[in-house]
Design a protein around this motif. Sequence first.
Motif, mmCIF file in Angstrom:
data_model
loop_
_atom_site.group_PDB
_atom_site.id
_atom_site.type_symbol
_atom_site.label_atom_id
_atom_site.label_comp_id
_atom_site.label_asym_id
_atom_site.label_seq_id
_atom_site.Cartn_x
_atom_site.Cartn_y
_atom_site.Cartn_z
ATOM 1 N N SER A 149 0.846 -1.197 0.000
ATOM 2 C CA SER A 149 0.000 0.000 0.000
ATOM 3 C C SER A 149 0.879 1.244 0.000
ATOM 4 C CB SER A 149 -0.912 0.000 1.228
ATOM 5 O OG SER A 149 -0.134 0.182 2.414
ATOM 6 N N LEU A 150 0.260 2.412 0.117
ATOM 7 C CA LEU A 150 1.014 3.665 0.089
ATOM 8 C C LEU A 150 1.974 3.804 1.261
ATOM 9 C CD1 LEU A 150 -1.645 6.208 -1.214
ATOM 10 C CD2 LEU A 150 0.377 5.336 -2.403
ATOM 11 N N ARG A 151 1.807 2.995 2.285
ATOM 12 C CA ARG A 151 2.783 3.028 3.377
ATOM 13 C C ARG A 151 4.139 2.492 2.918
ATOM 14 N NH1 ARG A 151 -0.390 -1.485 4.628
ATOM 15 N NH2 ARG A 151 0.778 -3.456 4.607
ATOM 16 N N ASP A 152 4.140 1.781 1.774
ATOM 17 C CA ASP A 152 5.386 1.227 1.228
ATOM 18 C C ASP A 152 5.998 2.134 0.171
ATOM 19 O OD1 ASP A 152 5.174 -1.400 2.616
ATOM 20 O OD2 ASP A 152 3.355 -1.552 1.405
ATOM 21 N N PHE A 153 5.485 3.357 0.069
ATOM 22 C CA PHE A 153 5.932 4.308 -0.947
ATOM 23 C C PHE A 153 6.786 5.393 -0.292
ATOM 24 C CE2 PHE A 153 5.016 8.417 -3.000
ATOM 25 C CZ PHE A 153 5.512 8.178 -4.264
ATOM 26 N N ASP A 154 7.887 5.758 -0.940
ATOM 27 C CA ASP A 154 8.744 6.835 -0.431
ATOM 28 C C ASP A 154 9.086 6.604 1.035
ATOM 29 O OD1 ASP A 154 10.179 9.273 -0.359
ATOM 30 O OD2 ASP A 154 8.398 10.356 0.341
ATOM 31 N N THR A 155 9.551 5.418 1.326
ATOM 32 C CA THR A 155 9.856 5.066 2.715
ATOM 33 C C THR A 155 11.259 5.548 3.087
ATOM 34 O OG1 THR A 155 10.820 2.950 2.081
ATOM 35 C CG2 THR A 155 8.431 2.999 2.495
ATOM 36 N N PRO A 156 11.551 5.659 4.369
ATOM 37 C CA PRO A 156 12.926 5.975 4.774
ATOM 38 C C PRO A 156 13.942 4.997 4.194
ATOM 39 C CG PRO A 156 11.437 6.226 6.633
ATOM 40 C CD PRO A 156 10.629 5.614 5.523
ATOM 41 N N ALA A 157 13.565 3.732 4.079
ATOM 42 C CA ALA A 157 14.477 2.746 3.504
ATOM 43 C C ALA A 157 14.758 3.042 2.032
ATOM 44 C CB ALA A 157 13.897 1.343 3.661
ATOM 45 N N HIS A 158 13.736 3.458 1.295
ATOM 46 C CA HIS A 158 13.935 3.783 -0.113
ATOM 47 C C HIS A 158 14.808 5.027 -0.267
ATOM 48 C CE1 HIS A 158 10.099 1.462 -1.575
ATOM 49 N NE2 HIS A 158 11.005 0.687 -0.987
ATOM 50 N N ARG A 159 14.628 6.004 0.608
ATOM 51 C CA ARG A 159 15.459 7.205 0.560
ATOM 52 C C ARG A 159 16.912 6.860 0.850
ATOM 53 N NH1 ARG A 159 11.518 10.479 4.622
ATOM 54 N NH2 ARG A 159 9.569 9.981 3.524
ATOM 55 N N ALA A 160 17.118 6.019 1.855
ATOM 56 C CA ALA A 160 18.483 5.609 2.181
ATOM 57 C C ALA A 160 19.103 4.823 1.037
ATOM 58 C CB ALA A 160 18.486 4.783 3.466
ATOM 59 N N LEU A 161 18.295 3.973 0.392
ATOM 60 C CA LEU A 161 18.796 3.190 -0.729
ATOM 61 C C LEU A 161 19.159 4.095 -1.903
ATOM 62 C CD1 LEU A 161 19.366 0.404 -1.970
ATOM 63 C CD2 LEU A 161 16.950 0.307 -2.642
ATOM 64 N N ALA A 162 18.365 5.133 -2.136
ATOM 65 C CA ALA A 162 18.678 6.066 -3.217
ATOM 66 C C ALA A 162 20.027 6.727 -2.973
ATOM 67 C CB ALA A 162 17.576 7.115 -3.344
ATOM 68 N N ARG A 163 20.306 7.093 -1.729
ATOM 69 C CA ARG A 163 21.604 7.709 -1.437
ATOM 70 C C ARG A 163 22.731 6.693 -1.537
ATOM 71 N NH1 ARG A 163 23.376 10.425 4.264
ATOM 72 N NH2 ARG A 163 23.960 8.255 4.697
ATOM 73 N N GLU A 164 22.493 5.492 -1.048
ATOM 74 C CA GLU A 164 23.527 4.451 -1.151
ATOM 75 C C GLU A 164 23.873 4.173 -2.605
ATOM 76 O OE1 GLU A 164 24.284 -0.266 0.013
ATOM 77 O OE2 GLU A 164 22.357 0.689 0.485
ATOM 78 N N ALA A 165 22.846 4.077 -3.453
ATOM 79 C CA ALA A 165 23.102 3.823 -4.877
ATOM 80 C C ALA A 165 23.862 4.977 -5.509
ATOM 81 C CB ALA A 165 21.776 3.589 -5.601
ATOM 82 N N ALA A 166 23.476 6.204 -5.156
ATOM 83 C CA ALA A 166 24.177 7.363 -5.719
ATOM 84 C C ALA A 166 25.632 7.393 -5.264
ATOM 85 C CB ALA A 166 23.462 8.646 -5.311
ATOM 86 N N GLU A 167 25.894 7.019 -4.036
ATOM 87 C CA GLU A 167 27.275 6.974 -3.538
ATOM 88 C C GLU A 167 28.085 5.912 -4.268
ATOM 89 O OE1 GLU A 167 26.232 8.316 1.071
ATOM 90 O OE2 GLU A 167 26.771 6.231 0.610
ATOM 91 N N GLN A 168 27.504 4.730 -4.428
ATOM 92 C CA GLN A 168 28.245 3.636 -5.046
ATOM 93 C C GLN A 168 28.472 3.848 -6.539
ATOM 94 O OE1 GLN A 168 27.663 -0.399 -4.115
ATOM 95 N NE2 GLN A 168 27.012 -0.051 -2.009
#
Length: 1003
Positions: free
Chosen positions: A334-353
């Motif tokens: 559901s929408l609780r699984d959208f734009d989650t803190p985990a997804h934000r952290a993953l976006a930064r991790e991917a950008a770093e790597q």
Amino acid sequence: MTYVTPSPLPLQTFRDEELSFAERVDDLLPRLTLDERLALLHQFAPAVERLGIGAFRTGQEALHGVAWMGPATVFPQALGLGATWNEDLVRRVGEAVATEARAMRTRDDRVGLNVWAPTVNLLRNPLWGRNEEGYSEDPHLTSATAVAYTRGLRGDHPVYWRTAPVLKHWLAHNNETARDTSSASVRPRVLHEYDLRAFRGAVEAGTVAGVMPAYNLVNGRPNHVSPYLREHLRRWSDEELLVCSDAGAPSNLTDSEKYFDTHEEALAAALIAGVDSFTDHGTDSAPTTARLRGALEQGLISETDIDTAVRRQLHVRFRLGEFDSGLDPYADISLRDFDTPAHRALAREAAEQAIVLLKNDGVLPLAEGTRIAVVGLLADTCKSDWYSGTLIRTSTPLDGLRERFGAAYVSYAEGADRIRLKCRAGWLHVPPGPGEPGPGAADHESVGGQESASARESAGALDPALLTGRTDLPPLTVGTEPTDFDLVDWGDGVLTLRAPDGRYLSVADDGFVRASADRPGGWVVQETFGLERHGDGFLLKHIGTGGYVSVATEGLKVAAPAEMAAMAEMAEVFELTVVERGEDAVARAATGADVVLVVAGNDPHINGRETEDRTTLALPPHQERLWRAARSVQPRTVLALVSSYPYAVREAEAQLPALLWTAHGGQAAGSALARVLAGDVSPGGRLPQTWYAGDDALPDLLDYDIIGSRQTYQYAEDPPLYAFGHGLGYSAFRYEDLTAGILDGTRLTVGVTVTNTGPVAADEVAQIYTRAVDPPVVRPARQLAAHRRVHLLPGEARRLEFQLDIEELGFWDVAHERWTVAPGAYEVMAGASSRDIRRTATVRIEGAPAAARPVRESGLAAVGYDEQYGTEIVDRSRTAGDSVTPAGGETGAGEGAGSGAGVEAGVAAAGELLYRHCDFGPGVDAVTIEAAGAGSVQIMGGPLLTVPPTGGPYAYTSRTAGFTAAGVRDLRLRLRGTVRLHRLTFHPSGTAPSAPNPRGSTR
């Protein structure tokens, strides 16, 4: 024709969750009427309400986040994901994207679960406009990354899929120039060793639902009617793979490609070849269904052909849990699984790597308290691209550095040229909008070009139509009060103009020029202009329409297409006054700084994007001026390239102490870059494609023969600027104890110990390459076979073990039309890049060498050459087979005459083919060629076989001549004119179809 109404079978059967999907599809299919089945073949399949079946749409873009459907988590571009060399990370990104697709669907049923991603076309030529969409120039790295991403998209449930990924774009697609009419000439070795390998891994892994054919032709035949779909793709899997056409491609078969005379013929051929879903005419399915019905009525297709395609579509829908919400493990997303803190952290991790450190003479990482000047056209912007979702949040390099080091330590200048434009009637002026302050209210130095909502959203997420600027703002006027505009020259004569409040000049449907756009964008970019010298001034040309800017009563206007001829003469001549050069602003910001960070690169909507290839590897001159200005003030200048593709930056490499590169990094790009610059993260990205030293190192954009023209790191002979796999960090690594051996005759085992010998924890990407030492044919100088990204603490050592299929050492043997691993010695190389090999071991493959070509018994397929010059491969017929013709000869006229690209006027097009080690046994005394067109085939040292005009490219004839040969020898042919050679047959003594003329003339 007549159609029998479906029998009234029990409705519950196809919803019986105890049955297999195949059984349930078998039950559902005959319930559908012919009209309902035809409707399912269009991208927008309507609901079948009488059966309780909902509407379904193929095609949800999800390249690096859910695209075109509004706000979503935006990850680095696909090229950036490829630069991570980290399959676990990429898999997690795929999981996040698929989860958000499911979540977004709960509020908007237009969000589809059949996702068109990833793009696995190999980045053979970095000038390709869609370079940002691919993972790598290497088939192993591309395949491994694609398997990881699609595994995340698909999910790990054994029955139900989170989303159903479709790979783009089948096959050999690497140019936007004439992309729907150009043909890629792909010889069998390149086909099997290079292009097919990019697709095969994910299909065999069971992580994809199907593929999308590309717009272009391969070997003279459109991909949408390619026999390779059945000859290769469908043989790799027992699953019912779905083939979705690219947008508009079914109509192209008749309209632009003119491959078929009627649309009914075209769609029939595509359906029979294996296309199951037709993406054409937007949401209007009527033209497609009418054409398919016409094809059925004409006997071009059967209901069985229709059912085959519908069956494949239904299998996808069952896998997605459409009929089993109670069992679908992903149904509760559901929408609780959208734009989650985990997804934000993953976006930064991917950008770093994804960040690659290209060079570092010790200036990085930056110490606390360093005074940093952040300058450049991309210093305060977070760019999105055509396949991005709408950014929910952004982090620019300036944002990231101010957050990390403190605003007091970070100064900024963009480096745009500030100009004024004047015409006979006065100065160009931006009037204030309703309720807005006048121009100049914004702080010019603080304008950062922040990205905002995707322009595509305003046009409707499902329709890639022409996007235009707003019309609720007043057009530009001419008067006594000048407006200072920011001018950015993106190279190739393309520039953007921005008002002091940050809005870009844009042209709407009504033709008026307004300061109305948040950013350049749209299928046709309306925010780009060109300055053309005219007398003592300039004409201002709008690139999107090709019209010139003039002054109308209501304000500044661009000619409509029908008015262009007249308006060109009426176009206004502008005088350009430079208020301040961008390099002066950069130099001012650099004064007093300890380090200058120049952030340069591209806007993904300008000079290199879908529909538009680049023309050069060079960094635009405007950006060259900026880094030079920064260096002139502060030698400790770092160049950070943020781009969708490589650049040739030889002088920057020679003069600057540090360079970095990253693809556009998504929503966390700025914070990721800041953390790498600060040393919080040691950069561990590696280049997924070669960075060439200059344009002269590149082959022609349409030359797909990577072997013959020595393309990519595998075959290129000149040293690159930066090698495939290159990337530095803030630590150092030692490679030791490389071992390699053969296990059970089928597996190559490789082991190597990698030790972090530096002062900080860091990632290393260990790369394993192989090379045939003395191959029977031209083989790669090095070929990536395995890789692994590992994180090691200072002093930590880790033993890395790899097991590879011995078949990976093989090649496509054109002499025997099969995959083969030649016996002999093979080097196994371990290192930090394709040019930084640290350890080498040798293994030996036992076996008898391959026999010579059995041409006396089997004849010779023209396409099976070892070397060629001046030829291209074309279609033997519209449905199957290949022939070879002189390049450029297709436009020739008359016997033996040709003209075209690279052919001197009045001189027949000519090309040569070489076939090595042909075995003629005890001897032959005649040869027969199968050829079409007009021209000649010369067997060097043998007869000249003339082919009179045969009446068309598919009208083949046989020509025989005397030809004596015995034993094993090379065979060289010369082709002239428009001849299309398919095959040669050699006749033992007395077996020729007619007695050969002793002088060698044809009969």
